[in-house]
Design a protein around this motif. Structure first.
Motif, PDB file in Angstrom:
ATOM      1  N   UNK B  44       0.830  -1.231  -0.156  1.00 41.04           N
ATOM      2  CA  UNK B  44      -0.029  -0.020   0.002  1.00 41.04           C
ATOM      3  C   UNK B  44       0.849   1.345  -0.165  1.00 41.04           C
ATOM      4  N   UNK B  45       2.137   1.035   0.245  1.00 42.83           N
ATOM      5  CA  UNK B  45       2.896   2.365   0.435  1.00 42.83           C
ATOM      6  C   UNK B  45       3.383   2.651  -1.059  1.00 42.83           C
ATOM      7  N   UNK B  49      -3.396   4.770  -5.815  1.00 44.66           N
ATOM      8  CA  UNK B  49      -4.736   4.793  -6.167  1.00 44.66           C
ATOM      9  C   UNK B  49      -5.254   5.014  -7.518  1.00 44.66           C
ATOM     10  N   UNK B  78      -7.943  11.041   9.050  1.00 45.32           N
ATOM     11  CA  UNK B  78      -7.556  12.268   9.628  1.00 45.32           C
ATOM     12  C   UNK B  78      -8.612  13.287   9.456  1.00 45.32           C
ATOM     13  N   UNK B  79      -8.258  14.336   9.936  1.00 44.22           N
ATOM     14  CA  UNK B  79      -8.937  15.555   9.776  1.00 44.22           C
ATOM     15  C   UNK B  79      -8.280  16.830   9.240  1.00 44.22           C
ATOM     16  N   UNK B  80      -9.056  17.821   8.633  1.00 43.41           N
ATOM     17  CA  UNK B  80      -8.244  18.845   8.185  1.00 43.41           C
ATOM     18  C   UNK B  80      -7.501  19.632   9.171  1.00 43.41           C
ATOM     19  N   UNK B  81      -6.548  19.893   8.736  1.00 41.02           N
ATOM     20  CA  UNK B  81      -5.526  19.908   7.575  1.00 41.02           C
ATOM     21  C   UNK B  81      -4.700  18.636   7.567  1.00 41.02           C
ATOM     22  N   UNK B  83      -5.482  15.361   6.653  1.00 40.21           N
ATOM     23  CA  UNK B  83      -6.366  14.577   6.133  1.00 40.21           C
ATOM     24  C   UNK B  83      -5.899  14.091   4.854  1.00 40.21           C
ATOM     25  N   UNK B  84      -6.038  12.804   4.587  1.00 39.03           N
ATOM     26  CA  UNK B  84      -5.690  12.299   3.201  1.00 39.03           C
ATOM     27  C   UNK B  84      -6.566  11.058   3.098  1.00 39.03           C
ATOM     28  N   UNK B  85      -6.404  10.516   1.772  1.00 35.51           N
ATOM     29  CA  UNK B  85      -7.293   9.354   1.406  1.00 35.51           C
ATOM     30  C   UNK B  85      -6.517   8.285   1.451  1.00 35.51           C
ATOM     31  N   UNK B  86      -7.074   6.958   1.710  1.00 33.81           N
ATOM     32  CA  UNK B  86      -5.984   5.796   1.624  1.00 33.81           C
ATOM     33  C   UNK B  86      -6.701   4.692   0.354  1.00 33.81           C
ATOM     34  N   UNK B  87      -5.799   4.062   0.063  1.00 36.23           N
ATOM     35  CA  UNK B  87      -6.163   3.221  -1.182  1.00 36.23           C
ATOM     36  C   UNK B  87      -5.480   1.817  -0.775  1.00 36.23           C
ATOM     37  N   UNK B 216       2.736   3.062   6.122  1.00 36.29           N
ATOM     38  CA  UNK B 216       3.649   3.900   6.913  1.00 36.29           C
ATOM     39  C   UNK B 216       3.057   5.019   7.409  1.00 36.29           C
ATOM     40  N   UNK B 217       2.068   5.757   6.863  1.00 30.26           N
ATOM     41  CA  UNK B 217       1.566   6.869   7.217  1.00 30.26           C
ATOM     42  C   UNK B 217       0.240   6.560   8.149  1.00 30.26           C
TER      43      UNK B 217
END
Ligand code: SF4
Ligand code: SF4
Lengths: 1018, 218
Positions: B44-45, B49, B78-81, B83-87, B216-217
């Motif tokens: 996944x790293x 996506x 996460x939450x702004x700022x 925040x990100x999307x995972x795939x 990792x994140x």
């Protein structure tokens, strides 16, 4: 092989071998497990017709062609698999660095032994199958049979098409239009287009051709027709909507030598991404750049930070996301620079190197003019220009006028090449021979002065990012020596005044000394060999014209040389403002200002407009304004569109000429984008054209159209004896292949390729439709050509582009202060532009801040490209549409709460320029900055199959035949019109005839300043 | 070409003329099929996506509109700022003792000797018991083919030709790595080691053929 094509070192290919070793060995093990296979075959007794997987490249009954993709402009290689003359599958070309994260297989590998190797392309590339066979593709030429823009067409014969467009006449008298339509013939005159102003050129310029998605190959072919054969200056590209802002930053930085530079994804340890959508778009694409970053991120070799109002998909791996306010990238960059200067985090050792040799001695490939002196005395005639030796002398030589000056350690002025280093951050007074003293400052000092015009706190407020984050990013960026660089693209600077934002962003890489360094800020490595010279002279021909005058977009034109300026001045004024802006300092490709120029018939009128693969109504922010332009037969007396379908713009055309797709044509030679790498990919069709044919059996397409027009008008450069060969032979240009294949032969010859092996030659002859043209060449030349064709081009890997740590194909010099920019005046105010960076907000043509003017509209619209889509043309990509049938209006959770909105709610967005607005569905997300509205730019079509079009005899005109037609014409599919097109609410400029907002310096269209209200709708 | 491929088949040796520097050849044991255990590891790293794998799979397998043999599971984090999307790419896990096999009352779903789970469409009645039983939501009934059950089979037909599964071929960043658990080689072997290092009991706990690395994140 010459040394041009150096081979990869073992280190270069090791990663890839590792991957292939694991995969391929397993494939061997599993694939040849006899009992497993037998069992599978035995027990999956499924009729082939039902289960039929698509063909594979190693099957016996397929043809395989190595070519270059055009799913987007990234230029990856592809491998096209055709069975029964039907394209079934696309994968990558393992010879091409763009399909192998920069690390291709050895160029000399025999082709057949590579067929089973895995080689990726992105999702868009696979979708070629849906694209080429789209049933709404146009295969016959159309002529309108209703009013302009009414959307009524009928088929027209090829001969009549050519005759009418060449000659003009009362072409629409049967519709009650009495006007005499000018044909192309009417543009073949050397009389002045405006008798009052010789500077504007001849009537030939009344012919304009605006090109959308164009690449090398067709670009040179079109130039031959428009510029060299007709003699019009108006072949206008679309760099502006592609992304002019970031290019202008690099244009200023490199003094116009290169406009694309990016962080080296293979060598950088830290990348600062500004508005470059690295996992969803970019060029090189996700297949290359994004993949290389992800690969190295996983291995712990690179970190990156994203500066973008939207987190982008790459945030999955990013070190930080900096959600900057749209249009304020420059403030963030300048805040970083301020902190870097104040905390001694600039690479002063590098910046102090005063000339190229000094830089080279210290292991760099490029120097900066940071130490060069600029005259800083407002009363001095050379104010704002570089101090040159001549400025201090009473009797200077010509040579003295070219030599820059720097300060030695004691602050004495001396020629810049005298010492290796010079004072970096210094303002001083110098005395000329005549005893006059005046102030000077180094380029660095002037940059610093501009940067220090605001405090870090102010920059923080401007860009909406806390000071602590600016400092953190600046500290990160300056912690990797020369292995850190920015990667800026469309988002950085795609707004008015964007040149200065992108200039500041570009300078970051220079300030750490990573320009031209492995892991730093790099240009591309260029082509392997020339297309135009060699066995065939494709450049010159008898009767070749040299266009003169000014482009209708005014790019490159000097307002001060016009009759308009002189007239205004003679009436007692300053000569300013011009009617519309002029752009003497720009990279150009100003399609938007060309359209606006056509609309305003300024600086002259257009008579005949050709548009190629160009859909301005859909693709330009505020492009809806051009419906009016295109509808108006005084502004556009004759409009011919060349395209593969009926879109939002050519709905207004007089004629539509069907074109082929890149699987059937679009020959071309495709050189790398930045960064690094040197190669030339060649596009080779795998299918015979699906369009109709002329009476002499040529396929309907761009080339046939231009050739037949040229023959009808007896234009030079086309027809028999149009191409000179070495040894005085003359060759014809009657078909596309006559031109492109000769260019390919020049390239193969220029690269000194060997003769292809028997097997590789057989591969081409068995698989490639163009093998029918082999009689054009001697055996020897054909075999040389086959070596390239079999591999889809000529390629080298990453490592061959470097000598140690320096890039071999880079530029020599970058500037912190650009003299030409400093000399440029706004044609609207007569004021000079700043020669170094500056913090400016997006403004309209009157100089008013847009955000303030539109403050009643609280949200700013930003747009972006999705990973599976390309701009305006991919609703025909069936898998993309299956996966993502619509787009959304993305807003932050906080804003959604305040507005009482939830995902899925329908809303209306209204802008000051489009109060009626547009509607769409909300998606609530954390990955966009509050106050912003994010909309991907691919959906919300009203044409390209989304609506029915009245076409007489439609079933012969569209590829799908009766299946897509009813008695009135071609039917529409609402699913093709799903979603929202953000350009429909784009900000127009009321100061400029309400045309789309563009920047007055460089002509940058604005993608980041449109503000909207969000209302819940039923 | 034909000659070469016949030669490969006859000798069971695959020769890759890869780089001109090293010619890689791999002898393959024939007949002892039970020792080969094809598997996919997803890093996944490395996954961007991009969905190329999903489209490559559609292009090859021609699954009906709206049905997928492989998908990308996208999640908010996460939450702004921050925040990100995972795939996370998903597909059939080719489970040992697969629930779908157990659920099928007609013996239509079964495992090949190398462990790849497939469906015999002559026996499948399309009642969907296997679809309900699958813990990974990897199966569907194909409306174009009499509602027979379908799912990912690691592109068995491509494996037979010595080709990688379509999604492996399609992944630009090599986020999907394919190999033989019984005889891990090259990068696949590196990933097997990595999995054991980060998730010591992974191979005991997951008697399957699909594995994901840890992000990792997070
Ligand atoms: S990024 Fe994708 S669509 Fe663009 S050229 Fe590469 S493979 Fe083709
Ligand atoms: S192709 Fe690779 S990177 Fe793209 S979504 Fe699939 S697994 Fe992820």
């Amino acid at each position: 092989m010459t040394e041009i094509i150096k081979q990869d070192t073992p280190a270069d290919t090791i990663d890839r071998r590792q991957f292939i070793k694991g995969t391929a060995a397993t494939m061997a093990a599993i694939g040849f497990t006899a009992s497993s296979r037998a069992e599978a075959e035995e027990r999956r007794r499924v009729p082939e017709a039902h289960y039929g997987q698509t063909a594979d490249q190693t099957d016996d009954d397929v043809r395989v062609v190595h070519s270059v993709c055009l799913g987007c402009n990234a230029r990856c290689g592809n491998r096209q698999v055709v069975r029964n003359n039907r394209l079934e599958k696309i994968s990558g070309n393992p010879y091409h660095p763009y399909n192998s994260m920069g690390k291709p297989i050895h160029y000399d590998t025999p082709v057949e032994s590579t067929l089973h190797l895995p080689s990726p392309v992105c999702g868009k590339a696979h979708d070629a199958v849906g694209y080429v066979y789209n049933k709404r593709r146009l295969i016959k030429p159309l002529k309108r049979c209703g009013e302009r823009g009414e959307g009524k067409f009928q088929e027209i014969s090829w001969d009549q098409l050519i005759r009418e467009i060449a000659q003009g006449g009362r072409l629409f008298s049967h519709l009650g239009e009495t006007r005499d339509v000018p044909g192309l013939e009417s543009c073949l005159s050397d009389a002045l287009i405006d008798p009052k102003d010789p500077k504007l050129g001849s009537k030939r310029n009344s012919f304009a051709m605006i090109t959308g998605r164009l690449q090398s190959g067709r670009s040179e072919f079109i130039d031959r027709f428009v510029k060299s054969s007709i003699g019009s200056i108006n072949r206008i590209g679309h760099t502006d909507i592609c992304g002019l802002g970031f290019r202008m930053g690099n244009f200023a930085l490199t003094e116009g030598k290169q406009v694309e530079l990016k962080a080296d994804p293979w060598g950088a340890e830290y990348i600062l991404v500004f508005g470059a959508n690295i996992y969803e778009a970019l060029q090189p694409g996700i297949n290359t750049y994004g993949a290389a970053v992800a690969d190295r991120y996983a291995k712990g070799e690179v970190k990156f930070t994203i500066v973008d109002p939207r987190a982008q998909n790459a945030a999955v791996h990013s070190h930080d996301w900096v959600p900057v306010i749209p249009g304020r990238d420059g403030a963030f960059a300048m805040g970083m620079i301020r902190w870097m200067i104040e905390n001694n985090r600039c690479n002063s050792a590098y910046l102090s190197l005063a000339h190229l040799d000094a830089a080279k001695k210290k292991g760099f490939s490029c120097y900066s003019n940071a130490t060069h002196l600029v005259i800083d005395e407002p009363d001095h005639p050379g104010y704002g220009q570089f101090l040159r030796v001549a400025d201090l002398q009473s009797n200077p030589t010509e040579n003295d006028k070219t030599i820059f000056m720097v300060l030695d350690d004691d602050a004495n002025p001396l020629p810049y090449t005298a010492n290796e280093t010079a004072l970096l951050d210094r303002e001083a007074s110098v005395m000329a021979e005549d005893g006059k003293t005046f102030k000077v400052a180094t380029s660095f000092a002037l940059m610093k002065r501009a940067v220090f015009a605001h405090t870090l706190g102010e920059y923080s407020t401007f860009c909406g990012i806390p000071e602590a984050q600016i400092i953190k990013t600046a500290r990160d960026f300056t912690s990797y020596g020369t292995k850190a660089a920015v990667c800026q693209y469309h988002g950085a600077g795609n707004y008015t005044n964007g040149t200065y934002a992108a200039f500041a962003v570009a300078l970051l890489s220079v300030l750490v000394g990573s320009i031209g360094m492995k892991g730093g800020y790099l240009t591309g490595g260029g082509a392997v060999a020339s297309w135009k010279n060699g066995e065939y002279d494709l450049n010159n021909f008898p009767g070749k014209k040299k266009p003169t005058g000014v482009k209708i977009s005014r790019e490159g034109g000097k307002y001060e040389e016009t009759a308009e300026f002189a007239a205004k001045k003679s009436q007692g004024g300053t000569g300013y403002p011009s009617h519309r802006p002029w752009f003497s300092f720009t990279r150009g490709g100003l399609s938007v200002e060309a359209m606006s120029g056509i609309d305003e018939q300024y600086p002259y009128g257009c008579k005949v407009l050709f548009t190629y693969f160009y859909n301005p109504v859909y693709s330009t922010p505020g492009g809806y304004r051009y419906r009016e332009t295109l509808r108006n037969s005084e502004k556009v007396p004759l409009h011919v569109s060349i395209d593969i379908g009926i879109n939002e713009s050519n709905l207004y055309a007089d004629y539509i000429v069907p074109d082929v797709t890149y699987l059937e044509g679009h020959y071309g030679w495709l050189n790398p984008h930045a960064p690094a790498l040197k190669f030339t990919g060649v596009r080779i069709p795998c299918l015979e054209p699906l369009t109709g044919r002329t009476p002499d059996n040529k396929p309907f397409c761009l080339e046939t159209f231009l050739i037949d027009l040229a023959l009808a008008l007896k234009l030079p450069g086309f027809g028999d004896n149009a191409i000179a060969g070495s040894n005085d032979a003359m060759y014809p240009l009657n078909t596309a292949e006559d031109f492109y294949l000769r260019a390919y032969a020049n390239i193969a010859q220029g690269a000194n390729l060997p003769q292809a092996s028997k097997e590789d030659t057989r591969f081409v002859e068995k698989n490639y439709p163009l093998a029918r043209n082999r009689t054009m060449f001697s055996d020897q030349h054909w075999r040389q050509l086959c070596h390239m064709l079999a591999r889809g081009g000529i390629f080298t890997g990453y490592d061959t582009g470097f000598s140690g740590e320096t890039f071999l194909h880079g530029i020599d010099r970058v500037v912190l202060y650009n003299e030409k920019l400093a000399k440029t005046r706004s044609s609207l105010t007569g004021k000079r532009f700043s020669g170094t960076v500056q913090y400016l907000t997006p403004e309209d043509a009157s100089g008013k801040n847009i955000a303030q003017q539109d403050q009643d509209y609280p949200f700013t619209v930003i747009t972006y490209k999705m990973h599976v889509h390309t701009q305006s043309r991919t609703t025909w990509h069936r898998y993309a549409m299956e996966l993502f049938p619509e787009n959304f209006i993305q807003i932050n959770t906080l804003d959604a709460k305040a507005l009482g909105l939830q995902s899925g709610d329908k809303v209306r967005l209204r802008s000051v320029s489009n109060p009626a607005g547009i509607t769409g569905k909300v998606a609530v997300t954390q990955v966009i900055r509050p106050g912003c509205v994010g909309i991907s730019f691919h959906y919300g079509h009203s044409q390209l199959g989304a609506s029915p079009v009245l076409v007489v005899g439609a079933k012969d005109v569209f590829l799908g035949g009766p299946e897509v037609c009813d008695k009135d014409g071609v039917t529409g599919v609402p699913a093709l019109g799903a979603g929202t097109n953000p350009n429909l609410i784009g900000r127009l400029d009321t100061n400029m005839a309400n045309t789309p907002l563009v920047d007055v310096l460089a002509g940058i269209p604005d993608f980041s300043s449109t503000r909207v209200k969000i209302e819940k709708s039923a | 070409m034909e000659e070469r491929r016949t030669f490969f088949k006859r000798t069971g040796v695959l020769i890759l003329g890869l780089t001109g520097i090293a010619t890689l050849s791999t002898a393959v044991s024939r007949g002892s099929s039970s020792t080969v255990r094809p598997a996919m590891i997803i890093d996944v790293n490395r996954c961007t996506g991009c969905h190329s794998c999903v489209i490559a799979c559609k292009e090859h397998n021609l699954t009906p509109e709206g049905y997928f043999n492989t998908t990308i599971i996208t999640k908010d984090k996460g939450e702004f700022p921050n925040a990100w999307l995972t795939y996370s790419p998903e597909l059939c896990h080719q489970c040992e003792n697969a629930p779908c096999i157990q659920a099928c009352g007609y013996g239509a779903t079964f495992a090949l000797a190398d462990g790849i789970v497939v469906t015999d469409w002559d026996l499948c009645v399309g009642d969907g018991a296997c679809v309900d039983a699958c813990p990974y939501n990897a199966r569907f009934l194909d409306p174009n083919n009499g509602n027979k059950a379908d799912k990912c089979d690691f592109c068995v037909s491509r494996l037979q030709k010595g080709l990688a599964p379509a999604c492996i071929d399609g992944c630009p960043s090599h986020a999907r790595v394919f190999g033989d658990l019984s005889n891990p080689q090259g990068e696949f072997a590196d990933y097997v080691r990595l999995l054991i290092q980060d998730q010591p009991n992974i191979f005991e706990e997951h008697k399957e053929r699909l594995f994901h690395t840890i992000a990792k994140k997070g």
